[in-house]
Design an enzyme around this catalytic site. Structure first.
Site, PDB file in Angstrom:
ATOM      1  N   THR A   1     -10.882   2.763   4.555  1.00 50.56           N
ATOM      2  CA  THR A   1      -9.728   3.500   5.060  1.00 50.56           C
ATOM      3  C   THR A   1     -10.245   4.678   5.904  1.00 50.56           C
ATOM      4  O   THR A   1     -11.446   4.974   5.890  1.00 50.56           O
ATOM      5  CB  THR A   1      -8.882   4.060   3.897  1.00 50.56           C
ATOM      6  OG1 THR A   1      -9.537   5.219   3.371  1.00 50.56           O
ATOM      7  CG2 THR A   1      -8.689   3.041   2.796  1.00 50.56           C
ATOM      8  N   GLU A   2      -9.328   5.377   6.580  1.00 50.01           N
ATOM      9  CA  GLU A   2      -9.740   6.544   7.362  1.00 50.01           C
ATOM     10  C   GLU A   2     -10.409   7.595   6.458  1.00 50.01           C
ATOM     11  O   GLU A   2     -11.472   8.117   6.782  1.00 50.01           O
ATOM     12  CB  GLU A   2      -8.535   7.183   8.082  1.00 50.01           C
ATOM     13  CG  GLU A   2      -8.190   6.529   9.402  1.00 50.01           C
ATOM     14  CD  GLU A   2      -6.975   5.624   9.324  1.00 50.01           C
ATOM     15  OE1 GLU A   2      -6.510   5.330   8.201  1.00 50.01           O
ATOM     16  OE2 GLU A   2      -6.494   5.179  10.392  1.00 50.01           O
TER      17      GLU A   2
ATOM     18  N   ASP B   1       9.359   7.957   0.973  1.00 49.06           N
ATOM     19  CA  ASP B   1       8.654   8.428  -0.205  1.00 49.06           C
ATOM     20  C   ASP B   1       8.643   7.274  -1.204  1.00 49.06           C
ATOM     21  O   ASP B   1       9.664   6.605  -1.399  1.00 49.06           O
ATOM     22  CB  ASP B   1       9.392   9.632  -0.802  1.00 49.06           C
ATOM     23  CG  ASP B   1       8.569  10.279  -1.895  1.00 49.06           C
ATOM     24  OD1 ASP B   1       8.156  11.427  -1.707  1.00 49.06           O
ATOM     25  OD2 ASP B   1       8.318   9.633  -2.937  1.00 49.06           O
TER      26      ASP B   1
ATOM     27  N   GLU C   1       0.854  -1.192   0.000  1.00 49.51           N
ATOM     28  CA  GLU C   1       0.000   0.000   0.000  1.00 49.51           C
ATOM     29  C   GLU C   1       0.887   1.238   0.000  1.00 49.51           C
ATOM     30  O   GLU C   1       1.781   1.360   0.855  1.00 49.51           O
ATOM     31  CB  GLU C   1      -0.929   0.047   1.225  1.00 49.51           C
ATOM     32  CG  GLU C   1      -1.896   1.231   1.119  1.00 49.51           C
ATOM     33  CD  GLU C   1      -2.722   1.504   2.381  1.00 49.51           C
ATOM     34  OE1 GLU C   1      -2.402   0.949   3.449  1.00 49.51           O
ATOM     35  OE2 GLU C   1      -3.680   2.293   2.276  1.00 49.51           O
TER      36      GLU C   1
ATOM     37  N   ASP D   1      -3.360  11.622  -2.509  1.00 47.71           N
ATOM     38  CA  ASP D   1      -3.553  13.073  -2.642  1.00 47.71           C
ATOM     39  C   ASP D   1      -3.740  13.428  -4.122  1.00 47.71           C
ATOM     40  O   ASP D   1      -2.919  13.043  -4.949  1.00 47.71           O
ATOM     41  CB  ASP D   1      -2.307  13.810  -2.110  1.00 47.71           C
ATOM     42  CG  ASP D   1      -2.057  13.475  -0.647  1.00 47.71           C
ATOM     43  OD1 ASP D   1      -2.968  13.696   0.170  1.00 47.71           O
ATOM     44  OD2 ASP D   1      -0.954  12.978  -0.333  1.00 47.71           O
TER      45      ASP D   1
ATOM     46  N   LYS E   1      -3.034  21.222  -8.349  1.00 44.16           N
ATOM     47  CA  LYS E   1      -2.299  22.192  -9.174  1.00 44.16           C
ATOM     48  C   LYS E   1      -1.471  21.481 -10.248  1.00 44.16           C
ATOM     49  O   LYS E   1      -0.794  20.487  -9.940  1.00 44.16           O
ATOM     50  CB  LYS E   1      -1.375  23.039  -8.300  1.00 44.16           C
ATOM     51  CG  LYS E   1      -2.152  23.978  -7.397  1.00 44.16           C
ATOM     52  CD  LYS E   1      -1.229  24.870  -6.598  1.00 44.16           C
ATOM     53  CE  LYS E   1      -2.072  25.740  -5.684  1.00 44.16           C
ATOM     54  NZ  LYS E   1      -1.378  26.176  -4.488  1.00 44.16           N
TER      55      LYS E   1
ATOM     56  N   ASP F   1     -12.208   9.534  -3.798  1.00 37.88           N
ATOM     57  CA  ASP F   1     -13.497  10.234  -3.834  1.00 37.88           C
ATOM     58  C   ASP F   1     -13.450  11.361  -4.872  1.00 37.88           C
ATOM     59  O   ASP F   1     -14.443  12.054  -5.050  1.00 37.88           O
ATOM     60  CB  ASP F   1     -13.794  10.851  -2.453  1.00 37.88           C
ATOM     61  CG  ASP F   1     -12.733  11.878  -2.081  1.00 37.88           C
ATOM     62  OD1 ASP F   1     -11.532  11.563  -2.231  1.00 37.88           O
ATOM     63  OD2 ASP F   1     -13.088  13.000  -1.676  1.00 37.88           O
TER      64      ASP F   1
ATOM     65  N   GLU G   1     -11.756   7.165   3.567  1.00 42.94           N
ATOM     66  CA  GLU G   1     -12.996   6.626   2.988  1.00 42.94           C
ATOM     67  C   GLU G   1     -14.161   6.816   3.955  1.00 42.94           C
ATOM     68  O   GLU G   1     -15.257   7.204   3.551  1.00 42.94           O
ATOM     69  CB  GLU G   1     -12.782   5.138   2.682  1.00 42.94           C
ATOM     70  CG  GLU G   1     -13.924   4.489   1.945  1.00 42.94           C
ATOM     71  CD  GLU G   1     -13.520   3.110   1.433  1.00 42.94           C
ATOM     72  OE1 GLU G   1     -12.340   2.715   1.559  1.00 42.94           O
ATOM     73  OE2 GLU G   1     -14.404   2.414   0.906  1.00 42.94           O
TER      74      GLU G   1
HETATM   75  C1  SAM Z   1      -5.099  11.594   1.551  1.00 41.49           C
HETATM   76  S1  SAM Z   1      -4.063  10.582   2.518  1.00 41.49           S
HETATM   77  C2  SAM Z   1      -4.909   8.998   2.528  1.00 41.49           C
HETATM   78  C3  SAM Z   1      -4.445   8.107   3.634  1.00 41.49           C
HETATM   79  C4  SAM Z   1      -5.066   6.689   3.651  1.00 41.49           C
HETATM   80  N1  SAM Z   1      -4.643   5.932   2.496  1.00 41.49           N
HETATM   81  C5  SAM Z   1      -6.550   6.742   3.739  1.00 41.49           C
HETATM   82  O1  SAM Z   1      -7.218   6.417   2.752  1.00 41.49           O
HETATM   83  O2  SAM Z   1      -7.082   7.071   4.805  1.00 41.49           O
HETATM   84  C6  SAM Z   1      -2.732  10.248   1.399  1.00 41.49           C
HETATM   85  C7  SAM Z   1      -1.471   9.784   2.094  1.00 41.49           C
HETATM   86  O3  SAM Z   1      -0.517   9.452   1.109  1.00 41.49           O
HETATM   87  C8  SAM Z   1       0.759   9.858   1.579  1.00 41.49           C
HETATM   88  N2  SAM Z   1       1.629  10.020   0.390  1.00 41.49           N
HETATM   89  C9  SAM Z   1       1.434  10.875  -0.642  1.00 41.49           C
HETATM   90  N3  SAM Z   1       2.432  10.762  -1.530  1.00 41.49           N
HETATM   91  C10 SAM Z   1       3.277   9.817  -1.057  1.00 41.49           C
HETATM   92  C11 SAM Z   1       4.514   9.278  -1.525  1.00 41.49           C
HETATM   93  N4  SAM Z   1       5.074   9.710  -2.661  1.00 41.49           N
HETATM   94  N5  SAM Z   1       5.115   8.316  -0.800  1.00 41.49           N
HETATM   95  C12 SAM Z   1       4.562   7.890   0.382  1.00 41.49           C
HETATM   96  N6  SAM Z   1       3.392   8.382   0.889  1.00 41.49           N
HETATM   97  C13 SAM Z   1       2.767   9.329   0.171  1.00 41.49           C
HETATM   98  C14 SAM Z   1       0.479  11.154   2.300  1.00 41.49           C
HETATM   99  O4  SAM Z   1       1.505  11.493   3.221  1.00 41.49           O
HETATM  100  C15 SAM Z   1      -0.853  10.861   2.977  1.00 41.49           C
HETATM  101  O5  SAM Z   1      -0.680  10.342   4.284  1.00 41.49           O
END
Ligand code: SAM
Length: 215
Positions: A191-192, A96, A44, A118, A122, A154, A194
């Site tokens: 997920t949180e 990352d 994941e 995310d 932009k 979403d 979701e």
């Molecule tokens: C909007 S949150 C969703 C979290 C979780 N998957 C959920 O559905 O509740 C997106 C997560 O992806 C992580 N993320 C974004 N780009 C990433 C990357 N390149 N590598 C690791 N994590 C990343 C962010 O830090 C954030 O915690």
């Protein structure tokens, strides 16, 4: 927007290297050796606070789960969950996703999950979106023959753009839902994000597979 740091998170993560592997910018870590066993490996990316991977780890004890998250404030919550309920088949990785390129060999992952990634609206941030073609190239290299990727969001615009990226970069869309919760998939694990965003509108989900047979 950068999240606010959580006091003590970095120290707590550093104190539990057996549960969270931290990978720095220049570092190479043999991740597979950290999750021994013979079951399929699911990855994941962007695991957030880890509710999804915790539930998946409990429901599928013979599958090995790798949960990657780049921010301390989020992964420390997954660490808390793993300290409370240890799951030998779940490995948390603070990194990352791009830095995993050095840490995972080709064709070692059976399934990839992108949950509520995310959308980075932009244009100048397009390369950070986890369905950007640069990421799809990485995923394609990591997946085993017949492996797949499941993407939930979403955000309709992000979903539509992602469909185009998959279709134009050698992937087949093998399943698609425009309202996951109305479709009532009993296998779906929330997920949180979701739980939060399904109150506001439909959840979109697709499954995609690379078309090309591996060499
Ligand atoms: C909007 S949150 C969703 C979290 C979780 N998957 C959920 O559905 O509740 C997106 C997560 O992806 C992580 N993320 C974004 N780009 C990433 C990357 N390149 N590598 C690791 N994590 C990343 C962010 O830090 C954030 O915690």
């Amino acid at each position: 927007m950068r999240p606010r740091p959580v006091k003590g998170a970095a120290d707590k993560i550093a104190a539990h290297p057996e549960r969270v592997v931290s990978i720095g910018r220049e570092e190479t870590v043999d991740l597979l050796s950290r999750l021994p066993g013979t079951g399929p490996r699911h990855l994941e990316i962007g695991a957030g606070k880890g509710a999804f991977i915790q539930t998946m780890g409990q429901h599928h004890p013979t599958t090995r789960f790798i949960a990657v998250e780049k921010f301390d404030h989020a992964i420390v919550k997954l660490l808390d969950k793993l300290l409370e309920t240890p799951l030998p088949n779940v490995l948390a990785v603070r990194a990352d996703a791009m830095d995993l390129a050095r840490c995972l060999p080709a064709h070692c992952i059976d399934r990839i999950y992108l949950n509520f990634s995310d959308p980075w609206p932009k244009a100048r941030h397009a390369k950070r979106r986890l369905t950007h073609p640069d990421f799809l190239t990485l995923y394609q290299a990591w997946l085993v023959q017949g492996g797949d990727l499941v993407f939930k969001t979403d955000n309709r615009k992000f979903f539509e753009e992602s469909i185009c990226h998959f279709s134009q970069n050698g992937w087949s869309i093998t399943a698609l839902s425009l309202d996951l919760h109305a479709d009532q998939d009993p296998e779906n694990v929330m997920t949180e994000f979701e739980a939060r965003f399904s109150q506001l509108g439909p959840i979109y989900r697709l499954t995609a597979k690379p078309k090309e047979a591996h060499a």
